[in-house]
Design a protein around this motif. Structure first.
Motif, short mmCIF file in Angstrom:
data_model
loop_
_atom_site.label_atom_id
_atom_site.label_comp_id
_atom_site.label_asym_id
_atom_site.label_seq_id
_atom_site.Cartn_x
_atom_site.Cartn_y
_atom_site.Cartn_z
N ARG A 167 0.84 -1.20 0.00
CA ARG A 167 0.00 0.00 0.00
C ARG A 167 0.88 1.25 0.00
NH1 ARG A 167 -3.46 -3.23 4.16
NH2 ARG A 167 -4.80 -4.33 2.70
N PRO A 168 0.34 2.41 -0.38
CA PRO A 168 1.15 3.63 -0.49
C PRO A 168 1.68 4.12 0.86
CG PRO A 168 -1.16 4.06 -1.09
CD PRO A 168 -1.05 2.61 -0.78
N LEU A 169 2.69 4.98 0.79
CA LEU A 169 3.25 5.57 2.00
C LEU A 169 2.15 6.14 2.89
CD1 LEU A 169 6.43 7.54 0.88
CD2 LEU A 169 6.31 5.40 2.13
N GLY A 170 2.31 5.93 4.18
CA GLY A 170 1.33 6.45 5.14
C GLY A 170 0.18 5.52 5.42
N ALA A 171 -0.03 4.53 4.56
CA ALA A 171 -1.10 3.54 4.77
C ALA A 171 -0.55 2.36 5.57
CB ALA A 171 -1.64 3.05 3.43
N TRP A 172 -1.43 1.72 6.30
CA TRP A 172 -1.03 0.53 7.05
C TRP A 172 -0.98 -0.68 6.14
CZ3 TRP A 172 1.04 0.57 11.71
CH2 TRP A 172 0.83 1.68 12.53
N ASN A 173 0.05 -1.49 6.30
CA ASN A 173 0.22 -2.77 5.61
C ASN A 173 0.21 -3.87 6.65
OD1 ASN A 173 1.12 -2.27 2.61
ND2 ASN A 173 2.11 -0.68 3.83
N SER A 174 -0.24 -5.05 6.27
CA SER A 174 -0.23 -6.21 7.16
C SER A 174 0.82 -7.20 6.70
CB SER A 174 -1.60 -6.89 7.17
OG SER A 174 -2.56 -6.01 7.71
N GLY A 175 1.74 -7.50 7.59
CA GLY A 175 2.77 -8.50 7.30
C GLY A 175 2.52 -9.75 8.12
N MET A 176 3.09 -10.85 7.65
CA MET A 176 2.99 -12.09 8.41
C MET A 176 4.19 -12.95 8.07
SD MET A 176 -0.19 -14.78 8.78
CE MET A 176 -0.22 -15.34 7.08
N ILE A 177 4.75 -13.56 9.10
CA ILE A 177 5.84 -14.53 8.94
C ILE A 177 5.35 -15.84 9.54
CG2 ILE A 177 8.23 -15.12 9.50
CD1 ILE A 177 8.61 -12.03 10.05
N VAL A 178 5.39 -16.90 8.75
CA VAL A 178 4.98 -18.22 9.21
C VAL A 178 6.21 -19.11 9.16
CG1 VAL A 178 3.48 -20.20 8.80
CG2 VAL A 178 2.65 -17.89 8.28
N SER A 179 6.55 -19.70 10.30
CA SER A 179 7.70 -20.60 10.38
C SER A 179 7.25 -21.93 10.95
CB SER A 179 8.79 -19.99 11.28
OG SER A 179 9.83 -20.91 11.49
N LYS A 180 7.47 -22.98 10.18
CA LYS A 180 7.14 -24.34 10.64
C LYS A 180 8.28 -25.26 10.21
CE LYS A 180 3.78 -27.96 10.58
NZ LYS A 180 2.77 -28.20 11.53
N GLY A 181 9.04 -25.72 11.18
CA GLY A 181 10.23 -26.51 10.86
C GLY A 181 11.20 -25.63 10.08
N ARG A 182 11.61 -26.09 8.94
CA ARG A 182 12.54 -25.31 8.10
C ARG A 182 11.80 -24.45 7.08
NH1 ARG A 182 17.64 -25.96 8.82
NH2 ARG A 182 18.49 -27.71 9.93
N HIS A 183 10.49 -24.63 6.97
CA HIS A 183 9.70 -23.88 5.98
C HIS A 183 9.29 -22.52 6.55
CE1 HIS A 183 7.07 -23.35 2.53
NE2 HIS A 183 6.16 -22.88 3.36
#
Length: 162
Positions: free
Chosen positions: A79-95
């Motif tokens: 999304r453009p500067l100033g807008a909120w973005n949603s991030g996610m990191i999923v870690s399971k074993g080596r994946h």
């Protein structure tokens, strides 16, 4: 920097972030300040106007990339500067997966051939980082929000464990 007290192996981290012009930050995971000179995997949080965004290879220093190793090609969902973005990191074993605004933008296997080949092309691929074991292959570590003294906001940080 802001660092969790607990360490995590398998986890799902959800977070919102908001960038300002030329801002640079990141979410590090499997962080251990005593290993590999405090370096570890990082979900890049960076505005394209920051000088570091054009360094590296094939966009591996742009938003949602595995910093300096693998690109995420996430600009279309950012999304453009100033807008909120949603991030996610999923870690399971080596994946591991990096998500941005509900779209999976990167998936990789820690320690596989592709990961190790990418690692060789970075500053962490040398012998000075292998004394603590293979870089990027720790079983668990802290989660850290990186401070580069740029204006980046985070909110709604949730760590889920299986």
């Amino acid at each position: 920097d802001i660092c969790t007290k607990k360490v995590y192996g398998d986890f799902c981290l959800k977070f919102d972030f908001r960038l300002t012009e030329a801002a640079n930050s990141g979410v590090k995971y499997f962080f251990d300040e005593t290993a590999n000179k405090g370096t570890c995997e990082e979900y890049q949080v960076l505005d394209a106007a920051h000088p570091d965004s054009t360094k590296g290879r094939d966009g591996n220093r742009r938003v949602a990339a595995l910093y300096d190793l693998m690109p995420a090609n996430a600009e279309k969902v950012l999304r453009p500067l100033g807008a909120w973005n949603s991030g996610m990191i999923v870690s399971k074993g080596r994946h591991v997966e990096h998500w941005l605004n509900g779209v999976k933008v990167l998936a990789y296997e820690r320690g596989d051939e592709k990961f190790r080949e990418a690692l060789k092309k970075t500053k962490w691929g040398g012998a000075k980082f292998s004394a603590d074991g293979p870089w990027g292959e720790a079983e668990e570590g802290h989660i850290l929000l990186q401070d580069h003294e740029d204006r980046v906001s985070y909110r709604n940080l949730i760590v889920e464990v299986p």
